[in-house]
Design a protein around this motif. Structure first.
Motif: not given
Length: 235
Positions: A94-97, A225-226, A228-235
């Motif tokens: 997810x981070x890479x995308x 959409x990205x 939503x796959x792992x939740x908010x990446x900033x959390x």
């Protein structure tokens, strides 16, 4: 092989990078730190040095590491599990995308704006044709990715600047060399496809501001959409 280094199966670039990512987290390697030399990574992972080199080149293209003979391979982006409920490999994907989309956004927005200004009659017709093909693929339930690629390529061509297509292709290649399809979903971002119709129409009608706004909306949906796959990446 060290206890904190996972054993690999086929040694594909994704498997190699997932293993390196786990090693980075296990050893507490941070941004600015050097990774072990290629030969050491190859030995610990049980793969060939060329396989490690190919995998790290993908990370280099995505801005995760920098590599040169003097400094070796240096980590330039944080790698950590964002949430205990998600595997590290998914978090890293997810981070890479998201990094890829962040760089791609200004390129795509500018290309849409320029295409609306510069496209000639043939190019406008080509963009509309590719849009209709994309809509047909979507309506039929087929894999619409080839048509989507052709549609965006037509927009890039209409800018009159071949660098737009070259740079976007390089970004996509860097990501897809590791991840064949984001999160194993070839059609991630399907919700954004209907917006390609008004985008094509804005370019056809010579509306650069409208084209830029809609392209931004499309990329917003892909990012959503990205996330939503792992939740908010900033959390």
């Amino acid at each position: 092989m060290n206890d904190d280094t996972p054993e690999l199966g086929s040694g594909k670039p994704r498997e190699v990078l997932d293993a390196v990512a786990e090693m980075i987290v296990a050893r507490g390697i941070g941004v600015g730190d050097r990774l072990p030399p290629e030969i050491e990574l190859a030995r610990e992972l049980g793969v060939g040095r060329s396989t490690v080199r190919e995998a790290l080149r993908s990370w280099q293209s995505m801005g995760i590491v920098t590599r040169n003979k003097g400094a070796g391979t240096v980590l330039r982006a944080p790698i950590s599990a964002q949430s205990m409920q998600f595997p590290l490999s998914i978090s890293l994907e997810a981070q890479s995308l998201m990094r890829t989309l962040e760089v791609r956004r200004p390129l795509e927005v500018d290309s849409a704006r320029l295409a609306a200004v510069r496209a000639d009659e043939r190019q406008r017709h080509e963009i509309m044709t590719r849009m209709y093909e994309l809509m047909d693929a979507l309506d039929s339930g087929a894999d619409w990715r080839p048509q989507d690629h052709a549609f965006h390529a037509a927009i890039h061509e209409a800018t009159g600047n071949p660098l737009y297509k070259q740079l976007v292709d390089q970004l996509q290649h860097a990501f897809h060399a590791v991840y064949e399809a984001p999160f194993g979903e070839p059609q991630l971002g399907t919700d954004s496809i209907p917006l390609h119709r008004p985008l094509a129409e804005a370019i056809r009608d010579g509306d650069p501001d409208g084209a830029a706004r809609i392209m931004n909306d499309i990329l917003d949906l892909v990012e959503k959409a990205t996330q939503s796959k792992i939740g908010d990446t900033d959390a």
